[in-house]
Design an enzyme around this catalytic site. Structure first.
Site, short mmCIF file in Angstrom:
data_model
loop_
_atom_site.label_atom_id
_atom_site.label_comp_id
_atom_site.label_asym_id
_atom_site.label_seq_id
_atom_site.Cartn_x
_atom_site.Cartn_y
_atom_site.Cartn_z
N GLY A 188 0.83 -1.21 -0.05
CA GLY A 188 -0.11 -0.03 0.10
C GLY A 188 0.78 1.27 -0.12
N GLY A 247 0.57 -8.78 -4.37
CA GLY A 247 0.65 -10.23 -5.22
C GLY A 247 1.98 -10.02 -6.31
N GLY A 250 4.47 -7.66 4.32
CA GLY A 250 4.45 -8.73 3.18
C GLY A 250 5.52 -8.40 2.33
CG ASP A 273 -1.58 -0.31 8.91
OD1 ASP A 273 -2.24 0.82 8.60
OD2 ASP A 273 -2.07 -1.36 8.47
CG MET A 281 -5.86 3.23 6.39
SD MET A 281 -4.71 3.28 5.05
CE MET A 281 -6.00 3.21 3.73
CG MET A 311 -8.98 12.19 1.19
SD MET A 311 -10.28 12.91 1.74
CE MET A 311 -9.27 14.73 1.32
NE ARG A 352 -3.06 3.69 1.05
CZ ARG A 352 -3.26 2.67 0.60
NH1 ARG A 352 -3.05 1.57 1.31
NH2 ARG A 352 -3.81 2.40 -0.55
N1 LIG Z 1 5.05 -14.34 2.61
C1 LIG Z 1 5.41 -13.85 1.62
N2 LIG Z 1 6.43 -14.33 0.65
C2 LIG Z 1 6.70 -13.67 -0.44
N3 LIG Z 1 6.04 -12.52 -0.78
C3 LIG Z 1 5.30 -12.15 0.00
C4 LIG Z 1 4.83 -12.57 1.02
N4 LIG Z 1 3.66 -11.75 1.67
C5 LIG Z 1 3.55 -10.64 0.86
N5 LIG Z 1 4.37 -10.82 -0.31
C6 LIG Z 1 4.64 -10.12 -1.60
O1 LIG Z 1 5.05 -8.82 -1.00
C7 LIG Z 1 4.31 -7.68 -1.71
C8 LIG Z 1 3.54 -6.88 -0.77
O2 LIG Z 1 2.61 -7.47 0.36
P1 LIG Z 1 1.47 -6.80 0.77
O3 LIG Z 1 1.12 -7.32 1.94
O4 LIG Z 1 0.35 -6.35 -0.17
O5 LIG Z 1 2.14 -5.23 1.44
P2 LIG Z 1 2.96 -4.79 2.55
O6 LIG Z 1 4.29 -5.18 2.06
O7 LIG Z 1 2.82 -3.37 2.58
O8 LIG Z 1 2.61 -5.31 3.86
C9 LIG Z 1 3.46 -8.16 -2.83
O9 LIG Z 1 3.78 -8.35 -3.93
C10 LIG Z 1 3.19 -9.75 -1.98
O10 LIG Z 1 3.09 -10.73 -3.19
O1 LIG Z 2 -6.98 -0.64 -0.26
P1 LIG Z 2 -5.52 -1.45 -0.24
O2 LIG Z 2 -4.78 -0.49 -1.21
O3 LIG Z 2 -5.11 -2.68 -0.50
O4 LIG Z 2 -5.00 -0.87 1.06
C1 LIG Z 2 -5.56 -0.97 2.13
C2 LIG Z 2 -4.41 -1.30 3.39
O5 LIG Z 2 -3.20 -0.74 3.29
C3 LIG Z 2 -2.89 -0.10 4.68
O6 LIG Z 2 -3.06 1.04 4.33
C4 LIG Z 2 -1.38 -0.63 4.71
O7 LIG Z 2 -1.31 -1.85 4.55
P2 LIG Z 2 0.37 -2.33 4.24
O8 LIG Z 2 1.52 -1.61 4.41
O9 LIG Z 2 0.05 -3.75 4.44
O10 LIG Z 2 0.32 -2.31 2.49
C5 LIG Z 2 -3.88 -0.82 5.56
O11 LIG Z 2 -4.01 0.03 6.53
C6 LIG Z 2 -4.92 -0.94 4.91
O12 LIG Z 2 -5.82 -1.91 5.26
MG LIG Z 3 1.11 -5.26 5.44
#
Ligand SMILES: Nc1ncnc2c1ncn2[C@@H]1O[C@H](COP(=O)(O)OP(=O)(O)O)[C@@H](O)[C@H]1O
Ligand SMILES: O=P(O)(O)OC[C@H]1O[C@](O)(COP(=O)(O)O)[C@@H](O)[C@@H]1O
Ligand SMILES: [Mg+2]
Length: 489
Positions: free
Chosen positions: A101, A165, A191, A220, A263, A372, A374
Site C-alpha cells: 500500500g 501479489g 509482506g 500502520d 487505517m 486521503m 495515505r
Molecule cells: N510471505 C510472503 N512471501 C513472499 N512474498 C510476499 C509474502 N507476503 C507478501 N508478499 C509480497 O509482498 C508484496 C507486498 O505485500 P503486501 O502484503 O501487499 O504489502 P506490504 O508489504 O505493505 O505489507 C506483494 O507483492 C506480495 O506478493
Molecule cells: O486498499 P488497499 O490499497 O489494499 O490498502 C488497504 C490497506 O493498506 C494499508 O494502508 C497498509 O497496509 P500495508 O502496509 O500492509 O500495505 C492498511 O491500513 C489498509 O488496510
Molecule cells: Mg502489510
C-alpha cells in the site's frame, strides 16, 4: 551457514550477556571478495567530519531501560558508512522497487537512495522497477537519475507504482540476473520484507554477488523492532484534520456524533496516536482492544452517557477494530491479506438503530479519510527520517551487507536481519502504559472484564517466567516488565 536452504542466523555473543543479532554479508558465501576505499573519505562534505566512518564493532541495544544487574541483551549492527566497501562505483547496477500500500514519504526514500548512490558513491546506474514485485518480470524499468527524482518528494504516492501479489521468486531473481543488477533496494511493509527475505535466500543459494536491502514502509506502524515506520508521523498529523472536522460537526448540532475511521488493519497505532494528539476524541477503538456494544460497560451505554452530559461526542475507529463482531469476510487481496468489512459503516448503522429504539434523536456524521491520509507527501519530520533511512541502506549495501532491513532502533540507524523484521507484527499492547494513558485521556470504558484482567495478568506472569529462561525473547529479562513499553512507535 545453511540448513534447509535457509541461511542460519548470525549471532555474536560477548561479555555480560551481550548478543549481536548480526546481518549477513556477501563475504559469508563468496570467498576472497576484493575491497575498495570508501570514496567518502575524499568527499569535501564528509572528509572533515571526525569519526565519520562507523566503527566495525559499533552496535545498538534493543532495550535501553535496564537494571543494574541486567545482562547487556540483544544488539543490532549500527548503520552508517564503512571505511572499506565491497563494490567499485562503476560496477554497481542498482534497482529500487516499491510494493504494497501507499505511504507518505515513499518518493522521498526513492529520491534519497538515488542521490546517495550518485553523490556519495559515484554510482550512476540506478533503475526503478515499475509496479512492485511483478514489475521485475512483467513491466518496463525506469532509469533514475538525480534530475528525474529531483522534486518527487513533494508528491504523494510512489513514482515507481506499486502492487500487491505477483511475488514469483524465481522469475524475480532471473530478472535480477538478466539485467546484471547487483544492489536491490526493496521498499515495503511486512509482506514485502517477507518477499525480500525469500529473494535474498535464492540469491545466496545461487551464489550471486547481489545485495538485497529492505526499507520498512507501513503507515500502520505494524513492523516490529523499529521505533516507528516512516509516514506514520504524517498520518497522525493528517488524521487531525478529519478529527477536527468530526468535532466541529458534532458540537454544532444537538446530540451530534462525529465518527472517524482511520487505517490500521491489525495495529491501532494511528488511531491511538491521533486520539492522544487531538484531545477532542471521546472514544478510540482499535483491533487490539475488543469491545462490545450492548449492556453495562458497553459502547452504546457510554455514547448515551456522553451525549447526556456533553451533548456531543467524537469516536475514532481503526479499520481493523471490532472485526470479530462483523460477519467474517472470506475475501483476500492479491497478497493474501484479509479484506476487511467497513467497520465505520457498520457501527454507524448500529448506533443509529440503538438510539432509534431509545427514541432519542441523534445526528451522526461518518468521515472516512483513510485514502486521503495515505496519499499525501511526507511531512518535514518524516522526510528527514526517510533521508536517514535511504542513506543508511545505501551505506550498508556498498559495505557488502545483505539480507537486512534498515531501521531506527532507540533513535539510532541500524541494520536488522530479515528474520527479526518478519517474526511477528508490531501491535499496541493494551496492558501497557500508553494505552492506559489513552484510556485516562478519553475516559472511555476499557471493555475489559475482571476475568480478562486476571487472565492477562496470569499470561504476563508466565511470560516473565518464560523470558527469564530465554534471553533471546524481545521482552527479555534485561528489562523490568513495568518498563517494557512496546506501544511507543
Ligand atoms: N510471505 C510472503 N512471501 C513472499 N512474498 C510476499 C509474502 N507476503 C507478501 N508478499 C509480497 O509482498 C508484496 C507486498 O505485500 P503486501 O502484503 O501487499 O504489502 P506490504 O508489504 O505493505 O505489507 C506483494 O507483492 C506480495 O506478493
Ligand atoms: O486498499 P488497499 O490499497 O489494499 O490498502 C488497504 C490497506 O493498506 C494499508 O494502508 C497498509 O497496509 P500495508 O502496509 O500492509 O500495505 C492498511 O491500513 C489498509 O488496510
Ligand atoms: Mg502489510
Amino acid at each position: 551457514m545453511e540448513s534447509n536452504g535457509i541461511s542460519e542466523q548470525k549471532i555474536v555473543t560477548g561479555d555480560s550477556g551481550y548478543i549481536l543479532q548480526d546481518v549477513p554479508h556477501l563475504s559469508d558465501y563468496i570467498p576472497d571478495l576484493p575491497t575498495y576505499s570508501n570514496p567518502l573519505q575524499d568527499n569535501p562534505a564528509y572528509a572533515v567530519v571526525k569519526q565519520y566512518f562507523v566503527h566495525v564493532d559499533d552496535s545498538v541495544p534493543q532495550k535501553i531501560v535496564v537494571h543494574k544487574d541486567s545482562p547487556r541483551g540483544i544488539h543490532f549492527r549500527r548503520a552508517g558508512p564503512r571505511q572499506k566497501i565491497y563494490f567499485e562505483p562503476d560496477e554497481v547496477r542498482a534497482c529500487i522497487v516499491t510494493c504494497g500500500g501507499l505511504c507518505p514519504g515513499l518518493n522521498t526514500v526513492i529520491r534519497e537512495i538515488v542521490y546517495s548512490l550518485y553523490h556519495m558513491y559515484g554510482v550512476t546506474r540506478v533503475l526503478g522497477i515499475d509496479g512492485g514485485y511483478r514489475g521485475f518480470y512483467a513491466r518496463n524499468t525506469i532509469p533514475l537519475t538525480p534530475k528525474v527524482v529531483n522534486d518527487i518528494h513533494k508528491r504523494g504516492g510512489t513514482i515507481l507504482g506499486t502492487s500487491r501479489g505477483g511475488h514469483d521468486t524465481s522469475k524475480i531473481v532471473h530478472s535480477i540476473q538478466d539485467r546484471g543488477i547487483n544492489q536491490v533496494y526493496i521498499i515495503g511493509g511486512d509482506g514485502t520484507q517477507k518477499g525480500a527475505s525469500v529473494i535474498f535466500e535464492e540469491i545466496r543459494r545461487r551464489g550471486l554477488k547481489v545485495v538485497v536491502a529492505g526499507i520498512p514502509k507501513t503507515i500502520d506502524n505494524d513492523i516490529p523492532v523499529i521505533d516507528r515506520s516512516f509516514g506514520f508521523d504524517t498520518a497522525v498529523e493528517e488524521a487531525q484534520r478529519a478529527i477536527n472536522a468530526a468535532h466541529v460537526e458534532a458540537e454544532s448540532v444537538e446530540n451530534g456524533i462525529g465518527l472517524v475511521k482511520l487505517m490500521g488493519r491489525y495495529s491501532g497505532f494511528i488511531a491511538m496516536y491521533a486520539t492522544l494528539a487531538s484531545r477532542d476524541v471521546d472514544c478510540c477503538l482499535i483491533p487490539e482492544s475488543p469491545f462490545y456494544l450492548d449492556g453495562k460497560g458497553g459502547l452504546y451505554e457510554y455514547i448515551e452517557k456522553q451525549l447526556k452530559e456533553n451533548g456531543h461526542m467524537v469516536i475514532v475507529i481503526a479499520e481493523g477494530a471490532g472485526q470479530e463482531l462483523l460477519s467474517e469476510s472470506m475475501q483476500q487481496d492479491a497478497s493474501g491479506n484479509k479484506l476487511l468489512q467497513d467497520v465505520g459503516l457498520w457501527i454507524s448503522q448500529g448506533i443509529k438503530d440503538y438510539f432509534s429504539k431509545q427514541k432519542m434523536t441523534i445526528n451522526l456524521k461518518y468521515i472516512d479519510p483513510t485514502y486521503m491520509i495515505r496519499a499525501v507527501p511526507g511531512n518535514a519530520s518524516d522526510n528527514v527520517y526517510c533521508t536517514l533511512l535511504a542513506q543508511s541502506v545505501v551505506h550498508g549495501a556498498m559495505a557488502g551487507y545483505t539480507g537486512f532491513t534498515s531501521g531506527l532502533v532507540n533513535g539510532r540507524q541500524t541494520y536488522i536481519p530479515f528474520y527479526r523484521i518478519n517474526e511477528k507484527q508490531h501491535k499496541v499492547v493494551i496492558t501497557d502504559r500508553m494505552w492506559a494513558r489513552l484510556l485516562s485521556s478519553t475516559n472511555q470504558p476499557s471493555f475489559i472484564t475482571n476475568k480478562e484482567v486476571i487472565e492477562d495478568r496470569k499470561e504476563h506472569i508466565s511470560g516473565e517466567e518464560k523470558n527469564a529462561e530465554n534471553p533471546n525473547d524481545e521482552n527479555c529479562a534485561d528489562v523490568a516488565p513495568e518498563n517494557v513499553n512496546d506501544s511507543i512507535p
